[in-house]
Design a protein around this motif. Structure first.
Motif, PDB file in Angstrom:
ATOM      1  N   ASN A 151       0.824  -1.201   0.000  1.00  0.00           N
ATOM      2  CA  ASN A 151       0.000   0.000   0.000  1.00  0.00           C
ATOM      3  C   ASN A 151       0.863   1.258   0.000  1.00  0.00           C
ATOM      4  O   ASN A 151       2.036   1.223   0.349  1.00  0.00           O
ATOM      5  CB  ASN A 151      -0.916   0.006   1.234  1.00  0.00           C
ATOM      6  CG  ASN A 151      -2.290   0.567   0.917  1.00  0.00           C
ATOM      7  OD1 ASN A 151      -2.768   0.447  -0.201  1.00  0.00           O
ATOM      8  ND2 ASN A 151      -2.937   1.163   1.905  1.00  0.00           N
ATOM      9  N   GLY A 152       0.262   2.379  -0.389  1.00  0.00           N
ATOM     10  CA  GLY A 152       0.994   3.641  -0.391  1.00  0.00           C
ATOM     11  C   GLY A 152       2.075   3.636  -1.459  1.00  0.00           C
ATOM     12  O   GLY A 152       1.902   3.095  -2.555  1.00  0.00           O
ATOM     13  N   CYS A 158      -5.201  -2.483   7.570  1.00  0.00           N
ATOM     14  CA  CYS A 158      -5.161  -1.207   6.872  1.00  0.00           C
ATOM     15  C   CYS A 158      -6.426  -0.409   7.165  1.00  0.00           C
ATOM     16  O   CYS A 158      -7.524  -0.972   7.280  1.00  0.00           O
ATOM     17  CB  CYS A 158      -5.027  -1.431   5.369  1.00  0.00           C
ATOM     18  SG  CYS A 158      -4.958   0.103   4.407  1.00  0.00           S
ATOM     19  N   GLU A 172      -8.001   1.181   5.178  1.00  0.00           N
ATOM     20  CA  GLU A 172      -8.899   1.009   4.030  1.00  0.00           C
ATOM     21  C   GLU A 172      -9.784  -0.223   4.154  1.00  0.00           C
ATOM     22  O   GLU A 172     -10.671  -0.431   3.331  1.00  0.00           O
ATOM     23  CB  GLU A 172      -8.080   0.935   2.743  1.00  0.00           C
ATOM     24  CG  GLU A 172      -7.320   2.228   2.435  1.00  0.00           C
ATOM     25  CD  GLU A 172      -6.430   2.089   1.216  1.00  0.00           C
ATOM     26  OE1 GLU A 172      -6.324   0.962   0.679  1.00  0.00           O
ATOM     27  OE2 GLU A 172      -5.832   3.099   0.805  1.00  0.00           O
ATOM     28  N   TYR A 225       7.220  11.501   3.546  1.00  0.00           N
ATOM     29  CA  TYR A 225       6.458  10.660   4.465  1.00  0.00           C
ATOM     30  C   TYR A 225       7.171  10.616   5.799  1.00  0.00           C
ATOM     31  O   TYR A 225       8.384  10.420   5.877  1.00  0.00           O
ATOM     32  CB  TYR A 225       6.292   9.250   3.917  1.00  0.00           C
ATOM     33  CG  TYR A 225       5.135   8.508   4.556  1.00  0.00           C
ATOM     34  CD1 TYR A 225       3.874   8.561   3.986  1.00  0.00           C
ATOM     35  CD2 TYR A 225       5.302   7.799   5.743  1.00  0.00           C
ATOM     36  CE1 TYR A 225       2.796   7.905   4.569  1.00  0.00           C
ATOM     37  CE2 TYR A 225       4.234   7.147   6.333  1.00  0.00           C
ATOM     38  CZ  TYR A 225       2.983   7.205   5.748  1.00  0.00           C
ATOM     39  OH  TYR A 225       1.922   6.568   6.338  1.00  0.00           O
ATOM     40  N   GLU A 270       6.305   9.672  10.246  1.00  0.00           N
ATOM     41  CA  GLU A 270       5.396   9.161  11.261  1.00  0.00           C
ATOM     42  C   GLU A 270       5.996   9.429  12.632  1.00  0.00           C
ATOM     43  O   GLU A 270       7.145   9.843  12.750  1.00  0.00           O
ATOM     44  CB  GLU A 270       5.131   7.664  11.089  1.00  0.00           C
ATOM     45  CG  GLU A 270       3.783   7.328  10.460  1.00  0.00           C
ATOM     46  CD  GLU A 270       2.601   7.925  11.191  1.00  0.00           C
ATOM     47  OE1 GLU A 270       2.725   8.245  12.392  1.00  0.00           O
ATOM     48  OE2 GLU A 270       1.540   8.083  10.571  1.00  0.00           O
ATOM     49  N   TYR A 285      -0.943   2.575   8.438  1.00  0.00           N
ATOM     50  CA  TYR A 285      -0.285   3.813   8.022  1.00  0.00           C
ATOM     51  C   TYR A 285       0.775   4.266   9.010  1.00  0.00           C
ATOM     52  O   TYR A 285       1.599   5.133   8.688  1.00  0.00           O
ATOM     53  CB  TYR A 285      -1.303   4.932   7.747  1.00  0.00           C
ATOM     54  CG  TYR A 285      -2.139   5.408   8.920  1.00  0.00           C
ATOM     55  CD1 TYR A 285      -1.676   6.405   9.775  1.00  0.00           C
ATOM     56  CD2 TYR A 285      -3.420   4.894   9.129  1.00  0.00           C
ATOM     57  CE1 TYR A 285      -2.461   6.861  10.837  1.00  0.00           C
ATOM     58  CE2 TYR A 285      -4.213   5.354  10.173  1.00  0.00           C
ATOM     59  CZ  TYR A 285      -3.726   6.332  11.027  1.00  0.00           C
ATOM     60  OH  TYR A 285      -4.493   6.789  12.068  1.00  0.00           O
ATOM     61  N   LYS A 286       0.779   3.680  10.213  1.00  0.00           N
ATOM     62  CA  LYS A 286       1.829   3.990  11.180  1.00  0.00           C
ATOM     63  C   LYS A 286       3.132   3.247  10.896  1.00  0.00           C
ATOM     64  O   LYS A 286       4.182   3.601  11.434  1.00  0.00           O
ATOM     65  CB  LYS A 286       1.363   3.647  12.602  1.00  0.00           C
ATOM     66  CG  LYS A 286       0.114   4.362  13.070  1.00  0.00           C
ATOM     67  CD  LYS A 286       0.323   5.862  13.231  1.00  0.00           C
ATOM     68  CE  LYS A 286       1.181   6.231  14.403  1.00  0.00           C
ATOM     69  NZ  LYS A 286       1.189   7.693  14.658  1.00  0.00           N
ATOM     70  N   TYR A 305       2.382  12.061   8.193  1.00  0.00           N
ATOM     71  CA  TYR A 305       1.922  12.523   6.884  1.00  0.00           C
ATOM     72  C   TYR A 305       0.409  12.470   6.777  1.00  0.00           C
ATOM     73  O   TYR A 305      -0.245  13.444   6.392  1.00  0.00           O
ATOM     74  CB  TYR A 305       2.557  11.677   5.780  1.00  0.00           C
ATOM     75  CG  TYR A 305       2.105  12.087   4.388  1.00  0.00           C
ATOM     76  CD1 TYR A 305       2.763  13.088   3.694  1.00  0.00           C
ATOM     77  CD2 TYR A 305       0.997  11.486   3.792  1.00  0.00           C
ATOM     78  CE1 TYR A 305       2.341  13.481   2.430  1.00  0.00           C
ATOM     79  CE2 TYR A 305       0.567  11.864   2.534  1.00  0.00           C
ATOM     80  CZ  TYR A 305       1.237  12.868   1.857  1.00  0.00           C
ATOM     81  OH  TYR A 305       0.800  13.260   0.609  1.00  0.00           O
ATOM     82  N   TRP A 306      -0.191  11.329   7.135  1.00  0.00           N
ATOM     83  CA  TRP A 306      -1.643  11.199   7.034  1.00  0.00           C
ATOM     84  C   TRP A 306      -2.359  11.899   8.179  1.00  0.00           C
ATOM     85  O   TRP A 306      -3.466  12.390   8.017  1.00  0.00           O
ATOM     86  CB  TRP A 306      -2.052   9.732   6.942  1.00  0.00           C
ATOM     87  CG  TRP A 306      -1.686   9.124   5.623  1.00  0.00           C
ATOM     88  CD1 TRP A 306      -0.774   8.149   5.374  1.00  0.00           C
ATOM     89  CD2 TRP A 306      -2.210   9.503   4.336  1.00  0.00           C
ATOM     90  NE1 TRP A 306      -0.691   7.877   4.028  1.00  0.00           N
ATOM     91  CE2 TRP A 306      -1.568   8.697   3.371  1.00  0.00           C
ATOM     92  CE3 TRP A 306      -3.164  10.438   3.910  1.00  0.00           C
ATOM     93  CZ2 TRP A 306      -1.845   8.801   2.005  1.00  0.00           C
ATOM     94  CZ3 TRP A 306      -3.448  10.534   2.556  1.00  0.00           C
ATOM     95  CH2 TRP A 306      -2.799   9.728   1.620  1.00  0.00           C
ATOM     96  N   TYR A 359      -6.074  12.042   9.622  1.00  0.00           N
ATOM     97  CA  TYR A 359      -6.114  10.743  10.279  1.00  0.00           C
ATOM     98  C   TYR A 359      -5.818  10.913  11.775  1.00  0.00           C
ATOM     99  O   TYR A 359      -5.187  11.871  12.205  1.00  0.00           O
ATOM    100  CB  TYR A 359      -5.068   9.807   9.672  1.00  0.00           C
ATOM    101  CG  TYR A 359      -5.458   9.190   8.347  1.00  0.00           C
ATOM    102  CD1 TYR A 359      -6.054   9.934   7.342  1.00  0.00           C
ATOM    103  CD2 TYR A 359      -5.199   7.847   8.085  1.00  0.00           C
ATOM    104  CE1 TYR A 359      -6.384   9.369   6.128  1.00  0.00           C
ATOM    105  CE2 TYR A 359      -5.506   7.274   6.869  1.00  0.00           C
ATOM    106  CZ  TYR A 359      -6.116   8.050   5.892  1.00  0.00           C
ATOM    107  OH  TYR A 359      -6.445   7.476   4.685  1.00  0.00           O
TER     108      TYR A 359
END
Length: 267
Positions: free
Chosen positions: A79-80, A133, A135, A187, A189, A230-231, A255-256, A261
């Motif tokens: 992903n990403g 995820c 998503e 990106y 985190e 995403y972490k 980033y998100w 988020y």
């Protein structure tokens, strides 16, 4: 002359407590790797980290569920970013990441710069976990890497530090910055230190028994198993210890997160 090094012997002892030395405490010869001062400092803290990890487990600390290898998913979606742009990453890939360095700095007493080879030679943890995820999809994968807590302890986290911030090689929505500068689209985190020191939080360099592939974050990615995907920042370059997330990019810690988020993505 070939000998069993002190590092290999240390790794063999750690393997019995649930941590394993990458390469299974193999017989090695003295080389440039063992002469690295940063590498020596990390090894000096390995036994302490093992003891503290055992105490965490015995005290009933919460761990993410771990699965048998037979449950590893046949397909694990990437992903990403699946391939960072820019000449620097392309060159690193062409060199097999031989010169890739993970830097640890900020609010630490002893900044570290560790090569991929040095990280692979350190005490390691392997865990088979489920990746969830935001998503809505999930997959199970096996991850091997150096415990982040071990690296941070060796760097000497200062009392004022509250967060670990992870900077990556991938840039979303723009070109990579020149000369090592941070790009607005880079990106990144962050984690609270309590999560950074969790035994299942590792700097992974292998997936399912093989070196990380580019779509999955080669050569290094964060695994923080009690939080959403995403972490789990990929293509790691730097870890900075800070006392505040304010003023770092959008100020929300990732980033998100800068785009709405939740910062804590616990599962």
């Amino acid at each position: 002359m070939i000998r069993v090094s002190r590092r290999a012997a240390l790794g063999a002892g750690i393997a019995g407590s649930g941590l394993a030395l990458a390469g299974c405490a193999k017989i090695i010869s003295a080389d440039k790797l063992t002469q690295s001062s940063a590498f020596e400092r990390v090894l000096a803290y390995a036994q302490v980290w093992t003891r503290e990890s055992q105490r965490f487990l015995l005290s009933g600390g919460a761990l993410a569920r771990e699965y048998p290898a037979s449950d590893i998913s046949a397909h694990f979606r990437a992903n990403g970013t699946v391939h960072p742009a820019g000449e620097a990453y392309a060159q690193a890939l062409a060199e097999g990441f031989a010169h890739w360095t993970l830097q640890i700095g900020g609010l630490v007493a002893r900044p570290l710069a560790l090569t991929l080879a040095e990280l692979r030679a350190l005490p390691a943890r392997t865990q088979v976990t489920r990746h969830d995820c935001v998503e809505g999809w999930s997959a199970i994968g096996g991850w091997t890497g150096a415990p982040l807590g071990l690296l941070l302890r060796a760097a000497g986290v200062l009392p004022s530090a509250k967060y670990a911030v992870f900077y990556c090689a991938d840039v979303l929505g723009g070109e990579p910055a020149k000369g090592g500068a941070q790009s607005p689209g880079q990106y990144y985190e962050s984690l609270a230190l309590v999560d950074a020191f969790h035994p299942q939080t590792i700097i992974a360099y292998a997936m399912n028994g093989r070196p990380l592939e580019v779509p999955h974050g080669a050569p290094l990615r964060l695994r923080v198993e009690r939080q959403l995907g995403y972490k789990h920042a990929k293509y790691l370059l730097q870890i900075q210890l800070v006392d505040s997330l304010a003023g770092i990019h959008g100020g929300a810690g990732g980033y998100w997160e800068d785009r709405g988020y939740d910062w804590y993505a616990g599962i």
